[in-house]
Design an enzyme around this catalytic site. Structure first.
Site, short mmCIF file in Angstrom:
data_model
loop_
_atom_site.label_atom_id
_atom_site.label_comp_id
_atom_site.label_asym_id
_atom_site.label_seq_id
_atom_site.Cartn_x
_atom_site.Cartn_y
_atom_site.Cartn_z
N ALA A 1 14.96 12.37 7.32
CA ALA A 1 14.67 11.60 6.10
C ALA A 1 15.79 11.69 5.10
O ALA A 1 15.58 11.62 3.90
CB ALA A 1 13.37 12.11 5.49
N ARG B 1 19.92 -0.53 1.73
CA ARG B 1 19.46 -1.93 1.84
C ARG B 1 18.10 -2.17 1.17
O ARG B 1 17.67 -3.31 1.04
CB ARG B 1 19.40 -2.36 3.31
CG ARG B 1 20.75 -2.73 3.86
CD ARG B 1 20.68 -3.00 5.35
NE ARG B 1 20.53 -1.76 6.13
CZ ARG B 1 20.19 -1.72 7.40
NH1 ARG B 1 19.90 -2.84 8.05
NH2 ARG B 1 20.09 -0.57 8.03
N ASN C 1 16.17 2.28 22.18
CA ASN C 1 15.79 3.62 21.76
C ASN C 1 15.03 3.51 20.43
O ASN C 1 15.56 2.99 19.46
CB ASN C 1 17.08 4.44 21.57
CG ASN C 1 16.82 5.79 20.93
OD1 ASN C 1 15.78 6.40 21.15
ND2 ASN C 1 17.78 6.26 20.14
N TYR D 1 -19.29 -4.10 -24.76
CA TYR D 1 -18.54 -2.88 -24.48
C TYR D 1 -19.47 -1.69 -24.64
O TYR D 1 -20.03 -1.47 -25.72
CB TYR D 1 -17.33 -2.73 -25.43
CG TYR D 1 -16.70 -1.37 -25.25
CD1 TYR D 1 -16.12 -1.03 -24.03
CD2 TYR D 1 -16.76 -0.40 -26.25
CE1 TYR D 1 -15.59 0.24 -23.83
CE2 TYR D 1 -16.22 0.87 -26.05
CZ TYR D 1 -15.65 1.18 -24.83
OH TYR D 1 -15.15 2.43 -24.62
N ASN E 1 -32.74 -3.34 -22.31
CA ASN E 1 -32.04 -4.62 -22.30
C ASN E 1 -31.00 -4.61 -23.41
O ASN E 1 -31.33 -4.48 -24.58
CB ASN E 1 -33.04 -5.76 -22.51
CG ASN E 1 -32.40 -7.11 -22.21
OD1 ASN E 1 -31.29 -7.38 -22.64
ND2 ASN E 1 -33.11 -7.95 -21.47
N ASN F 1 -17.53 3.58 -30.43
CA ASN F 1 -17.52 4.99 -30.01
C ASN F 1 -16.35 5.77 -30.58
O ASN F 1 -16.27 6.97 -30.43
CB ASN F 1 -17.50 5.07 -28.48
CG ASN F 1 -16.31 4.36 -27.86
OD1 ASN F 1 -15.77 3.42 -28.44
ND2 ASN F 1 -15.89 4.81 -26.70
N SER G 1 -28.77 -9.38 -29.72
CA SER G 1 -27.39 -9.82 -29.51
C SER G 1 -26.49 -9.49 -30.68
O SER G 1 -26.95 -9.41 -31.82
CB SER G 1 -27.36 -11.34 -29.28
OG SER G 1 -28.05 -11.63 -28.10
N ALA H 1 -31.02 -8.92 -33.87
CA ALA H 1 -29.69 -9.46 -33.56
C ALA H 1 -28.79 -9.37 -34.78
O ALA H 1 -29.23 -9.46 -35.92
CB ALA H 1 -29.82 -10.91 -33.11
C1 UD1 Z 1 19.18 5.20 15.30
C2 UD1 Z 1 19.58 5.51 16.74
C3 UD1 Z 1 19.39 4.26 17.59
C4 UD1 Z 1 17.99 3.75 17.50
C5 UD1 Z 1 17.59 3.53 16.05
C6 UD1 Z 1 16.11 3.26 15.96
C7 UD1 Z 1 21.31 7.21 16.62
C8 UD1 Z 1 22.75 7.47 16.71
N1 UD1 Z 1 20.93 5.95 16.77
O1 UD1 Z 1 20.12 4.26 14.83
O2 UD1 Z 1 19.70 4.55 18.96
O3 UD1 Z 1 17.85 2.54 18.22
O4 UD1 Z 1 17.85 4.72 15.25
O5 UD1 Z 1 15.74 2.91 14.65
O6 UD1 Z 1 20.51 8.11 16.46
N2 UD1 Z 1 19.39 10.15 9.19
C9 UD1 Z 1 19.55 11.37 8.60
N3 UD1 Z 1 20.82 11.88 8.49
C10 UD1 Z 1 21.90 11.20 8.94
C11 UD1 Z 1 21.73 9.96 9.53
C12 UD1 Z 1 20.47 9.45 9.65
O7 UD1 Z 1 18.60 12.00 8.19
O8 UD1 Z 1 23.01 11.75 8.78
C13 UD1 Z 1 18.04 9.61 9.32
C14 UD1 Z 1 17.83 8.32 8.53
O9 UD1 Z 1 17.31 8.63 7.25
C15 UD1 Z 1 16.80 7.59 9.37
C16 UD1 Z 1 17.09 8.05 10.79
O10 UD1 Z 1 17.82 9.25 10.67
O11 UD1 Z 1 15.47 7.98 9.08
C17 UD1 Z 1 17.88 7.03 11.59
O12 UD1 Z 1 19.12 6.83 10.97
P1 UD1 Z 1 19.81 5.41 10.98
O13 UD1 Z 1 21.12 5.53 10.32
O14 UD1 Z 1 18.87 4.39 10.47
O15 UD1 Z 1 20.05 5.20 12.55
P2 UD1 Z 1 20.31 3.86 13.28
O16 UD1 Z 1 21.73 3.48 13.11
O17 UD1 Z 1 19.29 2.87 12.92
#
Ligand code: UD1
Ligand code: CA
Length: 453
Positions: free
Chosen positions: A10, A16, A167, A364, A375, A384, A403, A421
């Site tokens: 994460a 983007r 993948n 209210y 009623n 209040n 009313s 009323a």
């Molecule tokens: C990666 C896979 C790709 C796969 C795709 C699926 C690799 C090299 N490639 O590509 O094969 O099809 O995901 O969505 O693994 N992240 C880190 N630290 C880093 C880089 C990334 O925590 O240094 C985390 C990102 O926050 C993200 C995840 O890893 O949650 C994937 O990283 P991202 O850069 O989106 O990988 P892709 O290029 O999409």
């Protein structure tokens, strides 16, 4: 039982998304993306959950305060392989490592369980076949269909780019080999990153079997990189929830116009009209009807309640056989005992309303205790608030409020009292009598001014 560590990646910035909020904190069904993934990890009851964080780390940790998570900082984002390298110090005693992505929120625990089951002590990979595989790492197999390696889009030749099996990024890795594989990674590739995907070819070179499985639905593998994708996953998730609720017997007049952002239980024969939003914890009894354009937030609604169109109901407990709306607003700490009628443009806050009482129009009611069979006439206001303090209004059983009455709290209207009323009531009104504060009606000789001809 092998011990399993779930590693959630994460650390990515999510540029983007064009937002100052870290990507994994964007919300799907009002829950951060990362929280969805953590919940699925918890379903597996792993030994530990490690979260690799980077961008916006403080904010991420503050939003997800769970005490048992292990937070591992990746100060520079040098690739998914580099990210997993950061957790190596925490893998002592761990047999299997399951890698998940913080921005892939809809993976099901069933799919993850399947991935772990097939891969104990080996390499497990979750793939999907997509009509348009652009952007993903491709799965290269040999003539016997055995997986050889993963090639990233940017490193792939035209033949490899034509491969539609991709993948998902989610994989199950044997911890005993992982450290050594990660140590051998290089960033000699198109993106100058340390790719986690490269460890697969290392496993194959060692003769390790690669076990592949696919999720029940392709959407489980979809990630969030921009707001269009977030909105698309929101719709997919809402549809999944709606289908589940309908399978459980809830009637949604249009499942595409129903949003659940929380937890929802319902009895038998409940019907929900279009554009209803359910948030927090909402509970419906049997035979509840909810009209169009209504928001239910943290509400408990008993049997045979009808909520007509355009109501906002928050933090309220509605007793059986009540009829609410259209255009009613019930605010937190409202309790309706039962068979209440609450009508249009009525706002109720922090009040109890007894059995069979009616507040049908333009009122209210705040900080009040209203008995049974009362009623409350159109345009009644409980005054209040004195500018500093809130005061209570008590209306005892069978009282009748005429009313356009202002009830200046603290004040009690005793049992069976009638209020004329247009009254401003600032002292208690005695039981069974008519109380009114009103100038006498008089008629005078009077000529209305006339416009010049
Ligand atoms: C990666 C896979 C790709 C796969 C795709 C699926 C690799 C090299 N490639 O590509 O094969 O099809 O995901 O969505 O693994 N992240 C880190 N630290 C880093 C880089 C990334 O925590 O240094 C985390 C990102 O926050 C993200 C995840 O890893 O949650 C994937 O990283 P991202 O850069 O989106 O990988 P892709 O290029 O999409
Ligand atoms: Ca990605």
């Amino acid at each position: 039982m092998p011990t399993t560590a779930v590693v959630i990646l994460a650390a990515g910035q999510g540029s983007r998304m064009r937002s100052s909020l870290p990507k994994v904190l964007h919300r799907l069904a009002d829950k951060p993306l990362l929280r969805h993934v953590i919940d699925r990890a918890r379903d597996l009851t792993p030994t530990k959950i490690l979260v690799v964080y980077g961008h916006g780390g403080e904010q991420v940790r503050a939003t997800i305060p769970d005490a048992d998570l292990i937070w591992v900082e990746q100060t520079e984002q040098l690739g998914t392989g580099h990210a997993v390298q950061q957790v190596i110090p925490y893998l002592e005693g761990v047999d299997q490592v399951l890698v998940l992505y913080g921005d892939v929120p809809l993976v099901s625990s069933q799919t993850l369980r399947q991935l772990l089951q097939i891969s104990t002590g080996q390499f497990g990979l979750l793939t999907v076949t997509l009509p348009d595989p652009t952007g993903y790492g491709r799965i290269e197999r040999d003539d016997n269909g055995e997986v050889l390696r993963i090639i990233e889009q940017k490193d792939a030749n035209p033949t490899q780019r034509a491969i539609q099996e991709i993948n998902t990024g989610m994989m199950s890795l044997p911890a005993r080999r992982l450290t050594s594989w990660l140590g051998q990674l290089s960033n000699d590739n198109a993106q100058k990153e340390y790719y986690l995907t490269d460890v697969l070819a290392m496993a194959v070179a060692e003769g390790m079997a690669v076990k592949v499985t696919q999720p029940a639905q392709a959407v489980e593998a979809e990630g969030v990189n921009n707001k269009m994708q977030l909105a698309a996953l929101e719709r997919a998730y809402q549809r999944m929830q709606a289908d589940q609720l309908m399978a459980d017997g809830l009637m949604l007049l249009d499942p595409a116009r129903f949003d659940l952002r929380g937890t929802f239980t319902h009895g038998r024969d409940c019907v929900i009209d279009v554009n209803v939003i359910v948030e927090g914890r909402v509970q419906l009894g049997d035979n509840v009807h909810v009209g169009a354009n209504t928001v239910l937030r943290d509400a408990k609604i008993a049997d045979h309640v009808t909520i007509l169109e355009n109501c906002v109901i928050e933090g309220a407990d509605i007793g059986a056989d009540s009829r609410i709306g259209p255009f009613s607003r019930l605010r937190p700490d409202t309790q309706l005992t039962g068979a209440a009628h609450i009508g249009n443009f009525v706002e109720i806050k922090k009040s109890q309303v007894g059995q069979d009482s009616k507040i049908n129009h333009l009122s209210y009611i705040g900080d009040s205790q209203i008995g049974a069979g009362v009623n409350v006439g159109a345009g009644t206001i409980t005054c209040n608030y004195d500018g500093a303090n809130k005061h209570q209004t008590v209306i005892q059983d069978n009282a009748f409020i005429g009313s356009n009455t202002a009830l200046v709290a603290p004040v009690t209207i005793q049992q069976g009292a009638t209020i004329g009323a247009g009254s401003v009531i600032s002292r208690d009104a005695p039981a069974e009598q008519l109380t009114l504060t009103r100038a006498k009606q008089s008629s005078l000789q009077w000529q209305r001014p006339k416009k010049p001809a």
